[in-house]
Enzyme design. Sequence first.
Site, PDB file in Angstrom:
ATOM      1  N   TYR A   1       2.130  16.223  24.196  1.00 28.36           N
ATOM      2  CA  TYR A   1       1.476  14.922  24.074  1.00 28.36           C
ATOM      3  C   TYR A   1       0.541  14.907  22.872  1.00 28.36           C
ATOM      4  O   TYR A   1      -0.583  15.420  22.926  1.00 28.36           O
ATOM      5  CB  TYR A   1       0.705  14.583  25.349  1.00 28.36           C
TER       6      TYR A   1
ATOM      7  N   HIS B   1       8.255  22.370  31.358  1.00 24.79           N
ATOM      8  CA  HIS B   1       8.405  20.998  30.883  1.00 24.79           C
ATOM      9  C   HIS B   1       9.804  20.738  30.316  1.00 24.79           C
ATOM     10  O   HIS B   1      10.190  21.336  29.306  1.00 24.79           O
ATOM     11  CB  HIS B   1       7.355  20.737  29.794  1.00 24.79           C
TER      12      HIS B   1
END
Length: 322
Positions: free
Chosen positions: A48, A133
């Site tokens: 992010y 992830h």
Amino acid sequence: MELSLSPLGLGCAQLGNLYHAISDETAHATVRRAWDEGIRYFDTAPHYGLGLSEIRLGAALRSFPREEYVLSTKVGRVLEPNPDGAVEQDDEGFAVPAAYRRRWDFSRDGVLRSLEESLTRLGLDRVDVVYVHDPDDHFDEALRGAFPALRDLRDQGVIGAFGAGMNQTRLPAEFVRRTDLDILLVAGRYTLLDQPALDELFPLCTDRGVTVVVGGAFNGGILATAEPGRVYDYAEAPAELVERARRIAEICARHGVELPEAALALPMAHPAVASVVVGAHDPDQVGVNARRARAVVPPQLWAELVGAGLLRADAVIAEGVS
């Protein structure tokens, strides 16, 4: 570790300038508003904003008692310096300079490096939960490297829990079968428009005692407003899906409920789900989402959606209604 997640969590991709830039001050105020609204679960990732989300979140959370919140981050993408990219923009949806490259790495060494660097960016001495992830194309490597490494870290008390964060249901179910993970973050697969998590994943998690966190409750935007949007899972929504969302919104309105209120209420009502994480670009958006999460949805709404063929009859949606 006994995970105690607030029913509503703050997803922190927006703190990494997802889609457009926000200031450090806005990011800090967003976390502060989440705290004031009773949110005690915060989820971030190196992905992010090429680490910006972790930097901002850690700076904001240092104002609060560490034992009073749960923090998760992710492994699988290692950030490497990209000297030639400092004057370019990131090409994965974040309004940040491309000063780093993401490199897939689900090896043991990659996991340890990623977590160490995350702690440095966060400025904290520990995280509570670590997710693998998006290992969609790296199943074997994650199974051999990432998951055993995280299991060892959990058993040593370095982290509290580990799991996977993914946008599908098939591979997470396999990870539940083949590892002793504690938690799953499942994005977009248990929503008003899409409930495949009911087929296998949620029952399996219930049987194995795996905690479920739901992300993507608005399916990328189509369910985020009273009138359905046009974006579904980060792409333009097909016309038939927009029409389906419109019909759901009409039924919601007849019961005095807005579409995004129902979109949050559905996953929050499922017994397998411990928390629903929602992102926000500013404090006001946090407040709106917190209000939506507190809305009371009458059982008759769910029953009408089922009767109209707009919701699976096996959805666990309210006491006495299924």
